[in-house]
Scaffold this active site. Structure first.
Site, PDB file in Angstrom:
ATOM      1  N   ASP A  32       0.816  -1.204   0.000  1.00 23.48           N
ATOM      2  CA  ASP A  32       0.000   0.000   0.000  1.00 23.48           C
ATOM      3  C   ASP A  32       0.854   1.260   0.000  1.00 23.48           C
ATOM      4  O   ASP A  32       2.087   1.210   0.106  1.00 23.48           O
ATOM      5  CB  ASP A  32      -0.917   0.010   1.232  1.00 23.48           C
ATOM      6  N   TYR A  39       7.006 -10.114   6.756  1.00 24.63           N
ATOM      7  CA  TYR A  39       6.851  -8.680   6.983  1.00 24.63           C
ATOM      8  C   TYR A  39       7.527  -8.295   8.296  1.00 24.63           C
ATOM      9  O   TYR A  39       7.602  -9.106   9.235  1.00 24.63           O
ATOM     10  CB  TYR A  39       5.367  -8.293   7.066  1.00 24.63           C
TER      11      TYR A  39
END
Length: 614
Positions: A163, A271
């Site tokens: 994003d 992540y």
């Protein structure tokens, strides 16, 4: 050109088009008024902080990046064209070049970008747009419409769609690119794959493996065997010359397994979400008469670790994601291999806060040593839902601040008990990094078994996967490409040092300001204890003041995923999501209806059933 053709253009491309049209209009005005002296002419392109604007499609009347046809008028009314200082490059002839499917491992700092994926009409550039520009300018691809970002014809796939503001150090794409490999005997041009400058546009290649030219044997004998790595285009080096400094190609993979997809062949995504300890500046206890505010700003790392471990395993994460009706996701089960909170070694420094009470030596000893420290939330999983990591981190921060107990994780994962997601605040995007993507070597039997077991809580999933892709890292071909002048490390050092100086200056300013005031002085009578609302940390640079904190399970509840899916389907003319999903190629039907009815002729169907967005 029809207005609809501009729909997929980025802001920079639209600006370039406007300037081109202004230049043509200016030229036409000069032609209609030959008696007037020529005032200058073509506006220069707008400055860019990243790369030059994407070149416009060549035409007889279009200014190009390498040469502008400027018309002036003499006193006798005759027009003279000023010849370009540089010859206009020719178009690449695809029949002269072989292609190959390769994988590229990318790293980028996402703060300046509107995400990885190209967003038509966005005012903020995306990583894909910058990558497209570099690929076009190097003629590694040669689209019919260079201004339109369309990876479709190049067998393109991407592992993650980060994003806006999110970074990546291990993003992976697969794409078919121009190759130096000689064409075989059936090639139309007899195996000529030389990269001629006039045909390669902006390509600047002069080293072996980058020029596309193979020397014969020293004695004039037969050509040596073509090496698929040493004699191939050095894709990372070529692209890094044109990409912005905060986007780098780290490695490429010359050999990929059959049917490779950067998205669907990835079995594990990692992540990391970085944060500081303390999370924000603690309020000096001396400001509070009873001294109860001294712990504000500090996180309980042990509680966060206990809470993180509750994410491991297969769970329904509908209360830890954002639901998008356009994706029509019906299953929210995902497997998390590992979740933990890890300290980053060597980052502690008390310098910015020496003047604050909680950073005095005796207080620092109580906190466990030098501060501030840096930690990250580490998570590994097969795939993740939209905003899933940032939702997970948001709850962990509430646990760390003592506003929620670790058991809140268990409560939110129990979707029978809590079928509707509470409307809690999402964590900030900037500290999140797509750390790595793992592509293990698997056979058909393993692939079939994994597809059946990945969402099965009872299955024993393999959690220690090793990457099976043989990456060629920058520097392995030539060490100077990594550590030499203008090498990759040199480029990243410049990027790091710029930001390090900003950090040092901000640190010195903070320390200077914190030392100025003498908090023991009282220049005015206090009317009573200060009224302090609860500050809540969400991973950003500043905190949010929320007044009296409302526990997560008492916050307003959002619609269920089924309700979101039904509402979106009804907005497209269907009675329900279930009815829409029964329609064959329902995405194409919706697109055709939007375009005025009928099949759009593309036959393409987007599969978003497995979202890996973060």
């Amino acid at each position: 050109m029809a207005d609809t053709e501009y729909a997929d253009w980025s802001r920079d491309q639209l600006v370039s088009r406007v300037r081109e049209l202004e230049a043509r209009l200016n030229e036409q005005q000069q032609q209609r008024e030959p008696s007037k002296p020529s005032s200058s002419s073509i506006p220069s392109p707008s400055p860019s902080s990243t790369t030059a604007p994407l070149p416009l499609p060549p035409s007889s009347s279009t200014p190009t990046a390498t040469g502008l046809a400027v018309t002036s008028t003499t006193s006798g009314g005759k027009k003279q064209a000023k010849k370009s200082a540089k010859k206009k490059p020719g178009r690449l002839d695809p029949s002269k070049y072989a292609t190959r499917l390769v994988a590229l491992k990318l790293a980028y700092l996402g703060r300046r970008y509107g995400g990885f994926e190209h967003q038509p009409g966005s005012a903020v550039p995306t990583v894909e747009e910058e990558l497209w520009r570099a690929l076009v300018r190097t003629c590694l691809i040669w689209p019919e419409q260079p201004d339109k970002v369309d990876f479709g014809p190049w067998e393109y796939s991407k592992c993650g769609r980060t994003d806006r503001g999110v970074s990546a150090f291990g993003q992976v794409i697969a794409i078919r690119l121009r190759s130096n490999r000689p064409l075989d005997a059936a090639g139309k041009k007899g195996g000529d794959d030389k990269g001629k400058e006039g045909e390669a546009g902006d390509v600047e290649m002069g080293e072996r493996g980058e020029a596309g030219e193979m020397a014969g044997a020293a004695d004039g004998g037969a050509k040596p065997a073509w090496d698929p790595i040493a004699d191939e285009i050095n894709y990372p080096r070529v692209l890094n010359r044109l990409l912005p400094p905060d986007i780098r190609v780290l490695a490429w993979a010359p050999t990929l397994p059959p049917g490779f997809s950067a998205r669907f062949s990835c079995w594990e995504r990692q992540y990391r979400y970085f944060f500081t300890q303390p999370a924000f500046t603690p309020l000096p206890a001396s400001l509070d008469p009873d001294g109860t505010r001294g712990r504000e700003g500090w996180l309980d790392i042990d509680a966060m670790r206990r809470a993180a471990k509750l994410f491991e395993g297969v769970h329904d994460f509908r209360n830890f994601c954002k639901v998008d009706g356009a994706k029509q996701i019906t299953t929210f089960k995902r497997r998390v291999f590992e979740a933990d909170v890890v300290e980053v070694e060597g980052t502690g420094s008390a310098l910015p806060y020496l003047a604050l009470p909680d950073f005095r030596p005796e207080k620092l000893a109580e906190q466990g040593g030098t501060h501030p420290k840096v930690y990250y939330f580490h998570v590994r999983g097969s795939a993740f839902l939209w905003h899933q990591i940032r939702h997970m981190v948001a709850i962990l921060f509430l646990v760390g601040q003592g506003l929620e107990k670790p058991s809140i994780i268990t409560d939110l994962l129990d979707v029978e008990k809590n079928p509707r997601k509470p409307n809690y605040t999402l964590a900030a995007e900037a500290p999140l990094v797509l750390w790595d993507c793992i592509f293990p070597k698997v056979d058909d039997a393993m692939r079939k078994r994994a597809a059946q077991e990945v969402h099965d809580p009872a299955a024993e999933a393999q959690a220690d996967l090793k990457d099976g892709i043989e990456w060629v890292w920058v520097g392995e071909d030539e060490p100077s490409h990594l550590h030499g002048p203008h090498g990759l490390v040199d480029q990243l050092w410049e990027c790091w040092r710029e930001r390090k100086i900003d950090e040092l200056l901000a640190q010195q300013l903070l320390d200077s300001v914190a030392r100025k005031a003498d908090l023991s002085r009282r220049l005015a009578e206090l009317g009573g204890p200060p009224s302090i609302s609860q500050r809540v940390f969400d991973g950003g640079d500043s905190t949010k003041t929320v007044g009296t904190y409302v526990p997560v399970l008492r916050k307003p509840l959002l619609a269920t995923p089924e309700e979101v899916n039904d509402k979106w389907a009804q907005s497209k003319g269907f009675a329900s999501a279930a009815e829409m999903l029964k329609t064959k190629n329902w995405r194409r039907v919706i697109k055709a209806n939007k375009n005025g009815g009928g099949d759009d002729g593309t036959g393409s169907v987007v599969d978003d059933t497995e979202s890996i967005d973060e």
